[in-house]
Scaffold this active site. Structure first.
Site, mmCIF file in Angstrom:
data_model
loop_
_atom_site.group_PDB
_atom_site.id
_atom_site.type_symbol
_atom_site.label_atom_id
_atom_site.label_comp_id
_atom_site.label_asym_id
_atom_site.label_seq_id
_atom_site.Cartn_x
_atom_site.Cartn_y
_atom_site.Cartn_z
ATOM 1 N N MET A 277 32.208 -24.927 -42.067
ATOM 2 C CA MET A 277 33.056 -26.083 -41.750
ATOM 3 C C MET A 277 34.523 -25.662 -41.657
ATOM 4 O O MET A 277 35.411 -26.325 -42.195
ATOM 5 C CB MET A 277 32.884 -27.176 -42.822
ATOM 6 C CG MET A 277 31.491 -27.774 -42.799
ATOM 7 S SD MET A 277 31.179 -28.892 -44.167
ATOM 8 C CE MET A 277 30.652 -27.777 -45.442
ATOM 9 N N GLY B 138 20.184 -25.136 -41.562
ATOM 10 C CA GLY B 138 20.342 -23.922 -42.368
ATOM 11 C C GLY B 138 19.491 -23.964 -43.612
ATOM 12 O O GLY B 138 18.301 -24.273 -43.575
ATOM 13 N N ASP B 139 20.124 -23.647 -44.737
ATOM 14 C CA ASP B 139 19.447 -23.726 -46.027
ATOM 15 C C ASP B 139 19.941 -24.984 -46.736
ATOM 16 O O ASP B 139 21.142 -25.218 -46.794
ATOM 17 C CB ASP B 139 19.783 -22.482 -46.861
ATOM 18 C CG ASP B 139 19.034 -22.496 -48.173
ATOM 19 O OD1 ASP B 139 17.939 -21.915 -48.225
ATOM 20 O OD2 ASP B 139 19.509 -23.123 -49.129
ATOM 21 N N LYS C 94 25.653 -36.712 -39.917
ATOM 22 C CA LYS C 94 26.961 -36.877 -40.516
ATOM 23 C C LYS C 94 27.975 -36.048 -39.745
ATOM 24 O O LYS C 94 27.762 -34.880 -39.489
ATOM 25 C CB LYS C 94 26.932 -36.411 -41.970
ATOM 26 C CG LYS C 94 26.297 -37.438 -42.868
ATOM 27 C CD LYS C 94 26.385 -37.028 -44.308
ATOM 28 C CE LYS C 94 25.433 -35.877 -44.577
ATOM 29 N NZ LYS C 94 25.508 -35.348 -45.897
ATOM 30 N N GLU D 265 -17.231 -15.264 -4.148
ATOM 31 C CA GLU D 265 -16.541 -14.962 -5.408
ATOM 32 C C GLU D 265 -15.701 -16.124 -5.935
ATOM 33 O O GLU D 265 -15.761 -16.468 -7.115
ATOM 34 C CB GLU D 265 -15.602 -13.748 -5.206
ATOM 35 C CG GLU D 265 -16.306 -12.408 -5.298
ATOM 36 C CD GLU D 265 -17.110 -12.255 -6.590
ATOM 37 O OE1 GLU D 265 -16.583 -12.624 -7.654
ATOM 38 O OE2 GLU D 265 -18.276 -11.808 -6.518
ATOM 39 N N PRO E 132 19.300 -22.308 -38.562
ATOM 40 C CA PRO E 132 20.485 -22.558 -37.744
ATOM 41 C C PRO E 132 20.205 -23.142 -36.355
ATOM 42 O O PRO E 132 21.137 -23.482 -35.643
ATOM 43 C CB PRO E 132 21.114 -21.171 -37.620
ATOM 44 C CG PRO E 132 19.971 -20.238 -37.787
ATOM 45 C CD PRO E 132 18.992 -20.880 -38.699
ATOM 46 N N ASP F 10 19.605 -34.266 -40.236
ATOM 47 C CA ASP F 10 21.060 -34.200 -40.057
ATOM 48 C C ASP F 10 21.431 -33.910 -38.611
ATOM 49 O O ASP F 10 20.615 -33.434 -37.828
ATOM 50 C CB ASP F 10 21.625 -33.088 -40.949
ATOM 51 C CG ASP F 10 21.807 -33.584 -42.368
ATOM 52 O OD1 ASP F 10 21.695 -34.796 -42.579
ATOM 53 O OD2 ASP F 10 22.050 -32.747 -43.255
HETATM 54 N N1 SAH Z 1 23.190 -25.971 -44.892
HETATM 55 C C1 SAH Z 1 23.847 -25.386 -43.741
HETATM 56 C C2 SAH Z 1 25.326 -25.608 -43.760
HETATM 57 C C3 SAH Z 1 25.728 -27.045 -43.624
HETATM 58 S S1 SAH Z 1 27.465 -27.260 -43.547
HETATM 59 C C4 SAH Z 1 23.492 -23.882 -43.701
HETATM 60 O O1 SAH Z 1 22.935 -23.354 -44.649
HETATM 61 O O2 SAH Z 1 23.775 -23.252 -42.668
HETATM 62 C C5 SAH Z 1 27.743 -27.313 -41.821
HETATM 63 C C6 SAH Z 1 28.425 -26.054 -41.344
HETATM 64 O O3 SAH Z 1 27.495 -24.999 -41.273
HETATM 65 C C7 SAH Z 1 28.999 -26.158 -39.952
HETATM 66 O O4 SAH Z 1 30.285 -26.757 -39.957
HETATM 67 C C8 SAH Z 1 29.076 -24.700 -39.547
HETATM 68 O O5 SAH Z 1 30.187 -24.068 -40.123
HETATM 69 C C9 SAH Z 1 27.827 -24.147 -40.197
HETATM 70 N N2 SAH Z 1 26.682 -24.112 -39.277
HETATM 71 C C10 SAH Z 1 25.525 -24.767 -39.387
HETATM 72 N N3 SAH Z 1 24.698 -24.466 -38.355
HETATM 73 C C11 SAH Z 1 25.371 -23.608 -37.583
HETATM 74 C C12 SAH Z 1 25.071 -22.935 -36.367
HETATM 75 N N4 SAH Z 1 23.896 -23.074 -35.735
HETATM 76 N N5 SAH Z 1 26.011 -22.123 -35.838
HETATM 77 C C13 SAH Z 1 27.200 -21.954 -36.467
HETATM 78 N N6 SAH Z 1 27.519 -22.551 -37.602
HETATM 79 C C14 SAH Z 1 26.626 -23.375 -38.167
#
Ligand code: SAH
Length: 467
Positions: free
Chosen positions: A385, A304-305, A272, A22, A227, A250
């Site tokens: 932030m 994020g966005d 940044k 087998e 995120p 970023d």
């Molecule tokens: N464009 C991003 C925000 C950029 S400003 C968005 O839409 O989420 C950066 C801030 O976003 C950070 O200082 C924090 O407050 C927040 N942030 C981004 N990623 C995060 C994460 N994984 N967990 C918690 N806060 C987050």
């Protein structure tokens, strides 16, 4: 990684297997797919093996293994289903200089055979270093279902065109040609005319590409990376990363997401820091524009966005000024993922019909907002932030009459494995944050408590009322 995956050249080379039952059959079914010269050494070979020998698909030596049987073999399998015999034949094969695999014996093996998805010449090998064969099988089944059976045909015909395609300049144009073939014209030709239609479709496509000498213009995708959890990336974002020549990202974009970029893409860290800056915005704008002007597909990847606190408009203005085409690919903003993490909604009937996304600090320092409005009961705000501005935010809200018991939830590293949730009250916010010593990005949710904690608080107040 204890085992490094490679593809071994076996065409015309010897692979020897000891065993006739087998275990041997299972391996042979796989090995017969190769173009190797197969030899089976077995005292009692199963009828299938004898039939394969008669068909000339392998050589059968009908006796127990002897020294020299594995001479010049690239690979050797000990597949007798008998530990002692496997150990004996493995030692002989070692002496003959072959690389040895002992079936079901990880430690005795110099190599292991992965689970294989076969779309020859496209081969996908899945390995778990013996840890979870069930998982490997599940992944294999998943891929088998996902990959069209025609993939192998397309790749085979594509391969025969490789030298003709060298007439196209290397880089973008050639890549575009191949992706048009594999994902569009090729499958279409198979659907319409079967395998025979592919050859002419490929030739037509090549002619079109050869006669079109226009240089393709570059392009910028302004992409939201979400995120951190790669599963929260949109399909559009993944596709953009797949074809990127240059990725400018970023600081907050997670390593797992950067891994998804095309392997050849140039990765540029424009990271940044909160108050200070690694690269100025105008340097970033110049970088984006100059790469696009060179004809590259640029992905500007933001956490994020991109439309939320992303300085997106400055980058769009730079593209417009340079006449570079651009597109926004939205992402999941930290606020959306953070509320999901604590089981709450951003808006709720009878609580808040609006929600604010505010920043704790801007380029000039701490940011000012309509603190009076934010201090009203039931208000919900996502504060980006905000870590370093916590004491300032707290002071302003209290000064404008917010209740010290107003819930504030701080979610650090939203959606990542290190995610941490702090359940705070406005009155003690800055002290709570200091104690917690957060190191990752954090989002503050003003007016929201995690759902479970809320439940407990409500239960307590109900008891208080009942007493
Ligand atoms: N464009 C991003 C925000 C950029 S400003 C968005 O839409 O989420 C950066 C801030 O976003 C950070 O200082 C924090 O407050 C927040 N942030 C981004 N990623 C995060 C994460 N994984 N967990 C918690 N806060 C987050």
């Amino acid at each position: 990684m204890k085992h490094f995956p490679i593809f071994v050249a076996v065409e015309g080379r010897r692979i020897v297997l000891s065993g006739g039952g087998e275990e041997a059959l299972a391996k042979l079914r796989l090995l017969l797919k190769t173009e190797a010269n197969l030899t089976v050494v077995a005292e009692n070979a199963a009828p299938e093996i004898r039939a394969w020998a008669q068909e000339g698909r392998l050589t059968l030596i009908s006796r127990a293994m002897e020294p020299g049987d594995a001479m010049c073999a690239v690979l050797f399998y000990a597949a007798n289903g008998d530990d002692a015999e496997d150990a004996r034949v493995a030692a002989l094969a070692h002496r003959d200089g072959a690389r040895v695999n002992m079936v079901d014996n990880l430690h005795g093996s110099q190599f292991i055979t992965p689970a294989i998805v076969d779309r020859d010449p496209v081969t996908i090998a899945i390995g778990t270093e013996g840890a979870a064969p069930v998982l490997a099988r599940a992944i294999k089944a998943d891929l088998e279902a996902k990959l069209p059976a025609s993939l192998g045909v397309l790749a085979r015909i594509g391969k025969s065109f490789r030298s003709a395609v060298e007439a196209l300049p290397m880089g973008r144009k050639r890549r575009d040609f191949w992706s048009e073939y594999y994902f569009n014209k090729g499958p279409q030709a198979i659907e319409e005319d079967g395998e025979n239609g592919v050859q002419s479709a490929l030739k037509n496509l090549l002619d079109t590409y050869l006669t079109d000498t226009r240089e393709k213009a570059g392009h910028v995708d302004l992409v939201g990376a979400g995120p951190g959890d790669p599963d929260l990336l949109t399909l559009k974002a993944r596709k953009a990363l797949d074809k990127a020549d240059v990725v400018i990202y970023d600081r907050l974009v997670s390593a797992e997401i950067l891994e998804l970029a095309r392997r050849e893409a140039v990765m540029i860290d424009a990271g940044k820091e909160g108050f200070g800056k690694a690269m100025s915005q105008s340097e970033i704008n110049d970088l984006i524009v100059s790469h696009a002007k060179d004809g590259h597909q640029v992905v500007r990847l933001k956490s994020g966005d991109p439309t939320v606190f992303g300085r997106l408009d400055e980058e769009i203005d730079a593209c417009d000024a340079a006449d570079v085409s651009w597109r926004i690919v939205p992402g999941i903003t930290a606020a959306s993922a953070a509320v999901a993490g604590i089981g709450q909604s951003l808006t709720k009937r009878d609580r808040n019909g609006s929600v604010r996304f505010i920043t704790g600090h801007d380029m000039k320092g701490y940011a000012d907002h309509d603190w009076r409005a934010l201090s009203r009961a039931g208000e919900v705000a996502a504060i980006y932030m905000g870590k370093r501005a916590a004491r300032f935010v707290q002071g302003r809200l209290l000064m404008h009459g917010a209740h010290p018991e107003t819930p504030i939830t701080v979610v650090e590293n939203v959606s990542r494995v290190e995610q941490r949730t702090l359940t705070c009250r406005l009155g003690t916010l800055s002290d709570d944050l200091e104690t917690a010593n957060l190191t990752g990005p954090a989002l503050m949710l003003l007016g929201l408590a995690p759902r479970a904690a809320l439940q407990v608080a409500q239960d307590i107040s109900i008891q208080e009322v009942a007493q």
